[in-house]
Design an enzyme around this catalytic site. Structure first.
Site, mmCIF file in Angstrom:
data_model
loop_
_atom_site.group_PDB
_atom_site.id
_atom_site.type_symbol
_atom_site.label_atom_id
_atom_site.label_comp_id
_atom_site.label_asym_id
_atom_site.label_seq_id
_atom_site.Cartn_x
_atom_site.Cartn_y
_atom_site.Cartn_z
ATOM 1 N N THR A 168 28.153 12.887 7.800
ATOM 2 C CA THR A 168 28.211 13.990 6.830
ATOM 3 C C THR A 168 27.647 15.272 7.420
ATOM 4 O OG1 THR A 168 27.284 14.764 4.717
ATOM 5 C CG2 THR A 168 26.011 13.129 5.913
ATOM 6 N N TYR A 199 19.147 11.199 1.331
ATOM 7 C CA TYR A 199 20.541 10.964 1.725
ATOM 8 C C TYR A 199 20.795 11.489 3.145
ATOM 9 C CZ TYR A 199 25.624 11.531 1.874
ATOM 10 O OH TYR A 199 26.942 11.487 2.240
#
Length: 341
Positions: free
Chosen positions: A127, A167
């Site tokens: 990501t 995250y």
């Protein structure tokens, strides 16, 4: 000759789109998914209806189950690791589960690949959040969006890592493990640091998949909240273009192995979260869309645009589906399939 593909998260948004592509061309596919995500069961039903009940093998299991992964990896020529906990907000509420799924789960994948003896190709969906809040990057405010001052092509792979949020930490851990397994063990791994991916079969929610969520909410007349001022800019990539780059990395694994690629729409395919997206969506809907306003969320970048030139140079990849075309295709799919939401 068909390859054996293991797709973790294969019933999810990206996974089901990629599985469909693989089945269409006659590959052997194992879908590995715990079916916990909204839409996973519906995506499975769609795959079975479209390609046949026995067109793929389903293993309903979790990436935290290392034994199960080691068993299925014995059959895999290619592993595409898409399974994960996907929301920053959820990671803040429950960081332990986020770590166990994203960091430990990716470690389990890599170990299963290493111990399989098959030398499989491993594609890891990372990501852009591994770059953190990027507060030091100079940004200017324009009428409907923010823009970089010094990065006309976007952020390159060489930009410093700064894992912001649980995250970001968990995905960044998996990112670096995947990269290092190529260096230390010679595993043929590729890291894809993905920006905002959108498209059909995406059951977006407020915390994740914002492009799809705004479309779904608009069509279903659900309340929409804009966090921040709506001028945040993202490069967005239609899911078919993402599947293309997976294929190219596998096809050119001799060039891609051990590499990290920033994958998104790049500088040409960008949109601001609401100041530009809102009018486009209102035009498709044919009416104005009321929204609520909320505070900025932690770690929300004013701008993120991927510099995708490395993928272009190494793999010959370039996105094809423009922003307006992609959003219209997603809008028409949601409008036609309102019963799924």
């Amino acid at each position: 000759m068909p390859r054996n593909y293991l797709i973790t998260g294969g019933a999810g948004f990206i996974g089901s789109n990629y599985v469909a592509r693989l089945l269409q061309r006659g590959e052997q596919v194992i879908v590995y998914d715990n079916l916990s995500r909204a839409g996973a069961v519906r995506n499975l039903a769609w795959l079975r209806k479209t390609y046949g009940e026995s067109s793929f093998r389903l293993v309903q299991a979790d990436v935290r189950d290392s034994q199960s992964l080691q068993e299925v990896a014995q059959e895999a020529d290619v592993i595409v690791h898409l399974a994960g906990q996907v929301a920053v907000t959820t990671s803040v509420v429950d960081p332990r589960t986020d770590f166990e799924i994203n960091a430990a789960g990716t470690f389990n994948i890599l170990e299963a690949a290493r111990l399989s003896g098959r030398d499989p190709i491993v594609i890891y969906a990372s990501t852009n959040k591994v770059y953190g809040g990027m507060e030091e990057v100079k940004v200017k405010e324009l009428e409907s969006r923010y823009a970089y001052v010094d990065y006309p092509f976007g952020i390159p792979e060489t930009f410093g890592l700064d894992f912001h949020s649980p995250y970001g930490c968990s995905k960044g851990c998996g990112d670096q493990y995947t990269r290092d397994y190529a260096r230390i063990y010679g595993l043929r791994t590729v890291v894809m640091r993905q920006s905002c991916i959108y498209g059909t079969r995406q059951f977006g929610i407020e915390d994740q998949g914002w492009v799809a969520w705004f479309v779904i909410a608009a069509v279903k007349r659900l309340p929409i909240t804009i966090y921040g001022d709506g001028k945040q800019v993202r490069d967005i990539l239609f899911v078919e273009d993402l599947c293309d780059v997976y294929d190219l990395a596998i096809e050119h694994i001799d060039l891609a192995a051990g590499q990290v690629f920033n994958i998104g729409g790049g500088a040409d395919f960008t949109i601001s979260v609401w100041e530009e997206f809102g009018p486009l969506l209102e035009k498709l809907l044919g009416e104005s869309i009321p929204v609520k306003r909320g505070d900025w969320r932690p770690g929300d970048q004013r701008v993120f645009i991927s510099d995708i030139r490395k993928a272009q140079e190494v793999l010959g990849w370039k996105p094809k589906v423009g922003v307006k075309e992609g959003i219209q295709r997603l809008f028409e799919w949601v409008k036609t399939n309102q019963d799924l939401f």
